[in-house]
Design a protein around this motif. Structure first.
Motif, PDB file in Angstrom:
ATOM      1  N   UNK A  65      92.548  37.021  29.630  1.00 51.04           N
ATOM      2  CA  UNK A  65      92.206  35.760  28.971  1.00 51.04           C
ATOM      3  C   UNK A  65      91.980  35.928  27.480  1.00 51.04           C
ATOM      4  N   UNK A  66      91.369  37.039  27.100  1.00 51.71           N
ATOM      5  CA  UNK A  66      91.146  37.307  25.673  1.00 51.71           C
ATOM      6  C   UNK A  66      92.459  37.690  25.004  1.00 51.71           C
ATOM      7  N   UNK A  67      93.253  38.521  25.661  1.00 50.12           N
ATOM      8  CA  UNK A  67      94.550  38.915  25.082  1.00 50.12           C
ATOM      9  C   UNK A  67      95.410  37.689  24.795  1.00 50.12           C
ATOM     10  N   UNK A  68      95.335  36.682  25.662  1.00 45.22           N
ATOM     11  CA  UNK A  68      96.156  35.486  25.500  1.00 45.22           C
ATOM     12  C   UNK A  68      95.736  34.663  24.288  1.00 45.22           C
ATOM     13  N   UNK A  69      94.527  34.889  23.806  1.00 44.25           N
ATOM     14  CA  UNK A  69      94.024  34.104  22.676  1.00 44.25           C
ATOM     15  C   UNK A  69      94.249  34.786  21.332  1.00 44.25           C
ATOM     16  N   UNK A  70      94.873  35.956  21.325  1.00 36.57           N
ATOM     17  CA  UNK A  70      95.043  36.718  20.083  1.00 36.57           C
ATOM     18  C   UNK A  70      96.523  36.950  19.806  1.00 36.57           C
ATOM     19  N   UNK A  71      96.914  36.675  18.584  1.00 32.93           N
ATOM     20  CA  UNK A  71      98.262  36.974  18.114  1.00 32.93           C
ATOM     21  C   UNK A  71      98.138  37.908  16.911  1.00 32.93           C
ATOM     22  N   UNK A  72      98.875  38.998  16.910  1.00 31.12           N
ATOM     23  CA  UNK A  72      98.833  39.964  15.815  1.00 31.12           C
ATOM     24  C   UNK A  72     100.147  39.931  15.051  1.00 31.12           C
ATOM     25  N   UNK A  73     100.044  39.866  13.730  1.00 29.76           N
ATOM     26  CA  UNK A  73     101.218  39.803  12.862  1.00 29.76           C
ATOM     27  C   UNK A  73     101.106  40.914  11.829  1.00 29.76           C
ATOM     28  N   UNK A  74     102.114  41.767  11.744  1.00 29.85           N
ATOM     29  CA  UNK A  74     102.133  42.784  10.697  1.00 29.85           C
ATOM     30  C   UNK A  74     102.780  42.182   9.463  1.00 29.85           C
ATOM     31  N   UNK A  75     101.999  42.075   8.387  1.00 35.61           N
ATOM     32  CA  UNK A  75     102.521  41.466   7.173  1.00 35.61           C
ATOM     33  C   UNK A  75     101.491  41.448   6.074  1.00 35.61           C
ATOM     34  N   UNK A  76     101.920  41.022   4.916  1.00 35.66           N
ATOM     35  CA  UNK A  76     101.089  40.948   3.725  1.00 35.66           C
ATOM     36  C   UNK A  76     100.345  39.622   3.728  1.00 35.66           C
ATOM     37  N   UNK A  77      99.043  39.682   3.469  1.00 34.04           N
ATOM     38  CA  UNK A  77      98.245  38.461   3.442  1.00 34.04           C
ATOM     39  C   UNK A  77      98.663  37.478   2.376  1.00 34.04           C
ATOM     40  N   UNK A  78      99.417  37.939   1.383  1.00 32.50           N
ATOM     41  CA  UNK A  78      99.894  37.035   0.337  1.00 32.50           C
ATOM     42  C   UNK A  78     101.100  36.223   0.796  1.00 32.50           C
ATOM     43  N   UNK A  79     101.604  36.506   1.992  1.00 28.84           N
ATOM     44  CA  UNK A  79     102.785  35.811   2.504  1.00 28.84           C
ATOM     45  C   UNK A  79     102.449  34.864   3.658  1.00 28.84           C
ATOM     46  N   UNK A  80     101.242  34.335   3.685  1.00 31.54           N
ATOM     47  CA  UNK A  80     100.866  33.441   4.790  1.00 31.54           C
ATOM     48  C   UNK A  80     101.778  32.224   4.862  1.00 31.54           C
ATOM     49  N   UNK A  81     102.249  31.765   3.692  1.00 33.58           N
ATOM     50  CA  UNK A  81     103.127  30.595   3.688  1.00 33.58           C
ATOM     51  C   UNK A  81     104.460  30.840   4.362  1.00 33.58           C
ATOM     52  N   UNK A  82     104.839  32.109   4.510  1.00 31.70           N
ATOM     53  CA  UNK A  82     106.084  32.448   5.202  1.00 31.70           C
ATOM     54  C   UNK A  82     105.912  32.309   6.711  1.00 31.70           C
ATOM     55  N   UNK A  83     104.713  32.622   7.191  1.00 30.50           N
ATOM     56  CA  UNK A  83     104.479  32.690   8.641  1.00 30.50           C
ATOM     57  C   UNK A  83     103.875  31.414   9.233  1.00 30.50           C
ATOM     58  N   UNK A  84     103.136  30.653   8.416  1.00 31.84           N
ATOM     59  CA  UNK A  84     102.357  29.547   8.969  1.00 31.84           C
ATOM     60  C   UNK A  84     102.508  28.292   8.114  1.00 31.84           C
TER      61      UNK A  84
END
Length: 233
Positions: A65-84
């Motif tokens: 249940x906890x695993x289902x609530x977490x998504x991990x993305x490898x990336x630069x925090x300055x590129x949030x606009x690319x992912x979200x």
């Protein structure tokens, strides 16, 4: 810091609401997993391959249940606009990251855009107004004198990084439409503790003292770290 964050979340969102949380520079995922255990949907972003591997290992040991609530993305925090998409999150965390970023304003502006109206931005930064404290309390007088006129310092990992001043970040948050709502000091009394020091017998008293000092002037102003909470207008 976790107690401070929970206080801000409790004061801003209805009890029991499952929040959409973005943790930028999540490290090994300590806060991400803690918030997922509380029922929130958490997305963690981490650039360092070693750290994200540690986060994935820690997540693998959690119940389904906890695993289902977490998504991990490898990336630069300055590129949030690319992912979200803008406005995708109720809470955005950026803890222990700004000291490694030479120009933090674009990163902060990007994080603010990720917040839904009324969303909470939580920053943990090195206190640029108190850089002389560690050196001074350790008896390094030359280091203390040098620290008064700079925001650059060498951290415990031996890296040359930078600190942020409260007034500067307050102005920045106002400029990105996430004005400062509350701020705390972190590691007021314990910043000079030796690395690897064991857990003290009076841990509860230590935490109570740190928590009280972290919200009380003048103590919080000389804390090693500042925890700033901005709210998206």
């Amino acid at each position: 810091m976790a107690r401070q964050l929970d206080e801000q979340i409790a004061g801003r969102f209805p009890v029991g609401q499952r929040l959409r949380v973005l943790d930028v520079g999540m490290g090994q995922g300590t806060q991400a997993l803690r918030l997922a255990r509380l029922g929130h949907q958490v997305t963690g972003v981490e650039q360092d391959a070693t750290m994200i591997a540690a986060a994935r290992e820690a997540l693998a040991g959690q119940p389904e249940g906890i695993r289902a609530r977490v998504r991990l993305v490898q990336g630069d925090g300055r590129d949030t606009g690319v992912h979200f998409l803008p406005g995708s999150f109720d809470v955005v965390l950026c803890h222990g990251v700004l000291m490694y970023v030479e120009e933090p304003d674009p990163l902060l502006a990007g994080l603010a855009r990720m917040l839904a109206p009324g969303g909470l931005l939580s920053l943990l930064v090195r206190n640029g107004d108190a850089l002389a404290m560690r050196a001074g309390l350790s008896g390094d007088w030359a280091g203390a004198l040098a620290a008064f006129d700079t925001t650059a310092y060498r951290n415990r990992l031996g890296l040359h990084v930078r600190a942020d001043r409260l007034a500067s970040l307050t102005a920045t948050l106002a400029g990105i439409a996430a004005p400062l709502h509350a701020w705390y000091g972190v590691r007021v009394f314990t910043d000079t503790a030796a690395d690897g020091a064991g857990i003290p017998e009076d841990l509860n008293a230590l935490l109570a003292a740190e928590e009280r000092a972290g919200r009380t002037d003048p103590y919080r102003r000389v804390a090693a770290l500042l925890h700033l909470c901005g709210v998206r207008g």
